[in-house]
Design a protein around this motif. Structure first.
Motif, PDB file in Angstrom:
ATOM      1  N   ASP A 101      26.305  59.862  79.187  1.00 36.82           N
ATOM      2  CA  ASP A 101      25.787  60.383  77.924  1.00 36.82           C
ATOM      3  C   ASP A 101      25.483  61.873  77.989  1.00 36.82           C
ATOM      4  OD1 ASP A 101      25.993  57.882  76.811  1.00 36.82           O
ATOM      5  OD2 ASP A 101      23.905  57.337  77.203  1.00 36.82           O
ATOM      6  N   GLU A 102      25.032  62.363  79.169  1.00 36.81           N
ATOM      7  CA  GLU A 102      24.702  63.779  79.252  1.00 36.81           C
ATOM      8  C   GLU A 102      25.938  64.664  79.113  1.00 36.81           C
ATOM      9  OE1 GLU A 102      24.618  61.885  83.414  1.00 36.81           O
ATOM     10  OE2 GLU A 102      23.817  61.490  81.402  1.00 36.81           O
ATOM     11  N   ALA A 105      26.783  64.677  75.469  1.00 29.35           N
ATOM     12  CA  ALA A 105      25.822  65.523  74.745  1.00 29.35           C
ATOM     13  C   ALA A 105      26.185  67.001  74.886  1.00 29.35           C
ATOM     14  CB  ALA A 105      24.410  65.270  75.265  1.00 29.35           C
ATOM     15  N   ASP A 106      26.679  67.405  76.045  1.00 28.24           N
ATOM     16  CA  ASP A 106      27.082  68.808  76.225  1.00 28.24           C
ATOM     17  C   ASP A 106      28.206  69.173  75.276  1.00 28.24           C
ATOM     18  OD1 ASP A 106      25.211  69.152  78.193  1.00 28.24           O
ATOM     19  OD2 ASP A 106      26.592  68.781  79.854  1.00 28.24           O
ATOM     20  N   ASN A 109      26.784  69.062  71.496  1.00 31.74           N
ATOM     21  CA  ASN A 109      25.875  70.172  71.192  1.00 31.74           C
ATOM     22  C   ASN A 109      26.600  71.511  71.167  1.00 31.74           C
ATOM     23  OD1 ASN A 109      23.529  68.571  70.993  1.00 31.74           O
ATOM     24  ND2 ASN A 109      23.253  68.578  73.215  1.00 31.74           N
ATOM     25  N   GLU A 115      21.506  70.791  64.667  1.00 29.75           N
ATOM     26  CA  GLU A 115      20.831  69.742  65.423  1.00 29.75           C
ATOM     27  C   GLU A 115      20.916  68.384  64.739  1.00 29.75           C
ATOM     28  OE1 GLU A 115      16.861  70.964  66.185  1.00 29.75           O
ATOM     29  OE2 GLU A 115      17.443  72.629  67.510  1.00 29.75           O
ATOM     30  N   ALA A 118      24.453  66.967  65.350  1.00 31.80           N
ATOM     31  CA  ALA A 118      24.612  66.544  66.741  1.00 31.80           C
ATOM     32  C   ALA A 118      23.805  65.281  67.028  1.00 31.80           C
ATOM     33  CB  ALA A 118      24.191  67.671  67.674  1.00 31.80           C
ATOM     34  N   ALA A 119      22.581  65.216  66.504  1.00 29.21           N
ATOM     35  CA  ALA A 119      21.748  64.033  66.737  1.00 29.21           C
ATOM     36  C   ALA A 119      22.353  62.795  66.097  1.00 29.21           C
ATOM     37  CB  ALA A 119      20.338  64.277  66.194  1.00 29.21           C
ATOM     38  N   LEU A 122      25.323  61.660  68.341  1.00 34.04           N
ATOM     39  CA  LEU A 122      24.877  61.140  69.639  1.00 34.04           C
ATOM     40  C   LEU A 122      24.115  59.829  69.510  1.00 34.04           C
ATOM     41  CD1 LEU A 122      23.709  64.457  71.333  1.00 34.04           C
ATOM     42  CD2 LEU A 122      25.768  63.131  71.853  1.00 34.04           C
ATOM     43  N   SER A 123      23.544  59.562  68.353  1.00 36.55           N
ATOM     44  CA  SER A 123      22.766  58.328  68.174  1.00 36.55           C
ATOM     45  C   SER A 123      23.639  57.108  67.884  1.00 36.55           C
ATOM     46  CB  SER A 123      21.768  58.509  67.030  1.00 36.55           C
ATOM     47  OG  SER A 123      22.449  58.697  65.788  1.00 36.55           O
ATOM     48  N   LYS A 127      30.776  56.789  68.751  1.00 34.04           N
ATOM     49  CA  LYS A 127      30.652  58.177  68.295  1.00 34.04           C
ATOM     50  C   LYS A 127      31.876  58.673  67.528  1.00 34.04           C
ATOM     51  CE  LYS A 127      27.373  59.217  71.960  1.00 34.04           C
ATOM     52  NZ  LYS A 127      27.197  57.783  72.252  1.00 34.04           N
TER      53      LYS A 127
END
Length: 298
Positions: A101-102, A105-106, A109, A115, A118-119, A122-123, A127
């Motif tokens: 996930d990280e 996220a990179d 983002n 924001e 992106a949120a 990611l949620s 995706k």
């Protein structure tokens, strides 16, 4: 095993020979099962490649439609949708290869400075589907405002449906492998055949060295074919999805950067036409705008 089987025959001086006809019948079934499994694996690989070809095609088509239908009327919204479409290939790749996930996220983002956008992506559990949802939200908004014609709405929604179909196709390929019972039965029969082949060849009168060489060649061919079918069963592990995702992103960028010249008689607002991406993207934070350039997402 071939050396042990031939040595055992020579040491105990067995006179009885083993007919190869019975083993030949088994080899027919082994070859049939391996061929069927290889064909199924290649079919899955071909279907996966076609699905990823659609990723490049449909993202380019969607970006082209956004560039021509939405960008002239609402440049900020068009750029936001273009960034979402550029993320589609990377998000699909991360979903099929279980990227942490990280790392996802990179990417998100970086591509989506807002924001809230992106949120939202990611949620979501899927995706890539979030990208399609965002596109359809924009289509509904512009249609309600009268900024799109019915034909334009249909064209955009049809391409969004094609992107959603790619997600479904790739998910089906990953979640429905070749049945385990078929694979295990083929492996057991192949093991029995290769176990029986050396003594059958040598005890039927074939020289020891020739027996070992023939067994090695047959084993190499059959085990190699079985391994290839295993690799093709999960095509997304061997496909160059990084390069394909990069091609998709570059295709989306080209549609906004390499815009055609105005048509004869077309009204163009030169002041708005020459605005940089920083000024068009009003949802960036002030401290982020200072470090962002037009080449930051190259």
């Amino acid at each position: 095993w071939s050396i042990c089987a031939t040595s055992f025959k020579d040491s105990v001086l067995i006179k009885r020979s083993i007919p190869l006809a019975s083993l030949g019948i088994i080899s027919t079934f082994v070859a049939f099962l391996l061929t069927m499994r290889s064909n199924m694996g290649l079919a899955r690989l071909d279907e996966g490649r076609k699905a990823w070809n659609k990723v490049v095609l449909q993202t380019r088509e969607m970006a082209s439609l956004i560039s021509n239908f939405i960008y002239p009327n609402n440049k900020q919204l068009a750029l936001m949708l273009g960034r979402h479409v550029a993320c589609f290939g990377w998000l699909l790749k991360s979903q099929l290869r279980f990227v942490p996930d990280e790392d996802v996220a990179d990417i998100v983002n970086t591509m989506l400075p807002n924001e809230a956008d992106a949120a939202f992506v990611l949620s979501q559990r899927q995706k890539p589907v979030a990208v399609v949802t965002k596109i359809r939200q924009a289509i509904h908004y512009l249609g309600k405002k009268g900024k799109l014609t019915t034909a334009e709405e249909i064209a955009l929604d049809h391409t969004a449906h094609s992107l959603s179909e790619v997600v479904t196709t790739t998910g089906r390929i990953r979640a429905s492998p070749i049945p385990t019972l078929y694979t295990s039965h083929t492996t057991r029969l192949l093991t029995f055949y290769l176990f029986s082949l050396p003594p059958a060849l040598h005890w039927s009168g074939l020289d020891r060295v020739v027996t070992i060489m023939v067994t090695w060649a047959v084993g190499f061919a059959m085990l190699g074919l079985d391994e290839l079918s295993h690799l093709c069963e999960q095509p997304f592990r061997m496909m160059p999805m990084y390069q394909i995702s990069k091609r998709s992103m570059m295709a989306v960028a080209d549609t906004f950067i390499c815009r055609p010249p105005p048509l004869l008689g077309e009204d163009v607002d030169e002041e708005i036409e020459n605005l940089t991406q920083e000024k068009l993207t009003v949802y960036w934070k002030k401290n982020e705008v200072e470090v962002v350039t037009d080449d930051s997402m190259e």
